[in-house]
Scaffold this motif. Structure first.
Motif, PDB file in Angstrom:
ATOM      1  N   UNK A  60       0.818  -1.218   0.000  1.00  0.00           N
ATOM      2  CA  UNK A  60       0.000   0.000   0.000  1.00  0.00           C
ATOM      3  C   UNK A  60       0.848   1.262   0.000  1.00  0.00           C
ATOM      4  N   UNK A  61       1.926   1.222   0.790  1.00  0.00           N
ATOM      5  CA  UNK A  61       2.756   2.431   0.916  1.00  0.00           C
ATOM      6  C   UNK A  61       3.999   2.390   0.022  1.00  0.00           C
ATOM      7  N   UNK A  62       4.110   1.362  -0.849  1.00  0.00           N
ATOM      8  CA  UNK A  62       5.315   1.209  -1.701  1.00  0.00           C
ATOM      9  C   UNK A  62       6.594   1.201  -0.874  1.00  0.00           C
ATOM     10  N   UNK A  63       6.583   0.475   0.215  1.00  0.00           N
ATOM     11  CA  UNK A  63       7.784   0.440   1.054  1.00  0.00           C
ATOM     12  C   UNK A  63       8.725  -0.637   0.551  1.00  0.00           C
ATOM     13  N   UNK A  64       9.990  -0.434   0.820  1.00  0.00           N
ATOM     14  CA  UNK A  64      11.008  -1.371   0.353  1.00  0.00           C
ATOM     15  C   UNK A  64      11.512  -2.181   1.549  1.00  0.00           C
ATOM     16  N   UNK A  65      11.167  -3.460   1.571  1.00  0.00           N
ATOM     17  CA  UNK A  65      11.672  -4.330   2.643  1.00  0.00           C
ATOM     18  C   UNK A  65      13.070  -4.825   2.287  1.00  0.00           C
TER      19      UNK A  65
END
Ligand SMILES: [Zn+2]
Length: 446
Positions: A60-65
């Protein structure tokens, strides 16, 4: 002997200078400006239900794990400045634990760059050769090394340029064979790396395999009994971009898959293969780090790996895609966690690898684990290379998550002093795995 280009001393001196110049050239522009204001966080370890929440939140937040959500260990997530408040608020709402990983990502990356520069200087000051298996080198230096090897071992090594990347860089691999690839009954071992650009420890491991099959053959049966295809950098555009612009870049650099691709270039190569493409664990959003492309094999880089796999599928015995990090050996099926009909053998051969690596590893390195990709990682992903290869009938298909150490941004850039250790232990593991697999095949036949 002075000036004799064939003498090993002269070769090493020339090689050292060449690699040093090329290696340092890669760092001139690496200022990490993009990461001003970015922070990274440890999250969890979440309870099992939270894993899904974190995956959805990431999408949803386009986060990069940097390290994916997992019930048994903390995830590491990279958060841009404009998303910090929303990210923290959401974690608090779900009562998910978090703590700081890197308070200042840019400063941490600057320190990592400095450390590599110092390391390269130490090697050359001590009269050693800077090689692609003892430092992190840019593409030209890796290709330069492959060229040297193909010239020095003309009878066994062939350099192939399979095509060109989206930005026009050559896509190169080496074929190594004592029978010039003519003996059709010989099994092939195919190892590639850096389909994900930022995973810098992966190309050194493949160049070390090249070294062990050419300049330093200590297991002659590995060279004599098998043909090898070795591709250290599947995604050269992304790899170079991770040196010159954004250290933590993961994808390719294509801009032709979506109208948004000019703003958000690139496709996740390991979600772009035509097996269970788009099923799970990938995004249709071009700005996501797990964007699968607008169609399977949209990327010339993945088509190149596909063509090698398809051409030789009838005799590729083992395919390994080198990634980092996590100290894991993973096998199909990764798109849905189900067992392959070959899973018993896949497990036994990878257990032999894990055992051999443990024996050769260092006490402070994380312990390796092996298992079905979906079950071990606690998430499934369609369109991956290992599943595609296995579906072609390649029996031993693996993804290696090479070691990373915690602290700083070390996961993707473990201290360069450890590169050679990772190379050595991975080769030992590979030899053990191939030996075990061969015995299992003989047993199955009898
Ligand atoms: Zn990867």
């Amino acid at each position: 002997m002075v000036g004799d280009p064939t003498s090993p001393t002269t070769f090493n001196r020339v090689q050292t200078k060449l690699f040093l110049i090329l290696a340092l050239a890669g760092y001139v522009f690496a200022k990490n400006e993009h990461y001003i204001g970015w922070k990274s966080y440890f999250v969890g370890p979440p309870i099992k239900e939270h894993v899904k929440t974190l995956v959805i939140l990431g999408e949803k937040m386009d986060l990069d794990y940097l390290s994916p959500p997992h019930p048994e260990r903390e995830a590491i997530v990279l958060v841009p400045p404009r998303k910090q408040l929303e990210f923290i608020k959401t974690l608090k709402n779900f009562t998910i634990k978090y703590r700081s990983h890197a308070e200042n990502v840019k400063a941490t990356l600057d320190r990592d760059d400095e450390r590599i520069r110092n390391w390269t200087n130490i090697i050359s000051r001590n009269g050693g050769a800077v090689t692609p298996y003892n430092s992190y080198l840019c593409l030209d230096a890796i290709y330069g090394y492959m060229h040297h090897i193909s010239m020095r071992h003309k009878k066994t090594v062939t350099m192939v340029t399979a095509g060109h990347s989206f930005e026009g860089r050559p896509l190169k691999y080496l074929k190594i064979s004592t029978t010039n690839f003519h003996k059709k009954s010989k099994n092939i071992i195919f190892v590639d790396a850096a389909i994900h650009a930022r995973e810098w420890i992966a190309p050194p491991v493949v160049t070390w395999i090249i070294h062990k099959l050419t300049d330093d053959v200590t297991e002659p049966n590995m060279l004599n009994d098998f043909d090898w295809i070795l591709m250290p950098v599947v995604n050269p555009d992304g790899y170079e971009f991770s040196f010159s612009e954004k250290r933590l870049w993961r994808k390719t650099r294509s801009t032709n898959t979506d109208p948004q691709s000019f703003r958000c270039p690139g496709v996740d190569g390991n979600r772009n293969f035509d097996f269970a493409w788009g099923a799970t664990g990938s995004s249709s959003n071009p700005c996501s780090d797990t964007y699968r492309g607008n169609r399977a094999f949209s990327e010339v880089e993945t088509r190149t790996v596909r063509d090698i796999l398809n051409t030789y599928s009838y005799r590729i015995y083992m395919y390994i895609s080198m990634h980092s990090f996590g100290s894991m050996i993973l096998y199909p099926w990764g798109h849905n966690s189900s067992d392959s009909k070959y899973s018993f053998n896949l497990h036994l051969a990878s257990s032999a690898m894990v055992k051999a690596i443990r024996n050769a590893s260092l006490p402070h390195f994380p312990d390796y684990v092996n298992g079905n990709s979906g079950k071990t990682m606690f998430y499934t992903a369609g369109g991956a290379a290992d599943d595609y290869a296995h579906n072609l009938g390649i029996p031993y298909s693996y993804t290696f998550e090479l070691p990373g150490l915690s602290g700083g941004m070390h996961g993707f850039e473990l201290h360069p002093m450890h590169i050679k250790q990772v190379c050595k232990e991975t080769w030992i593991g590979l030899v053990a795995g191939i030996t075990k697999a061969t015995k299992l095949t003989e047993k199955d036949r009898s």
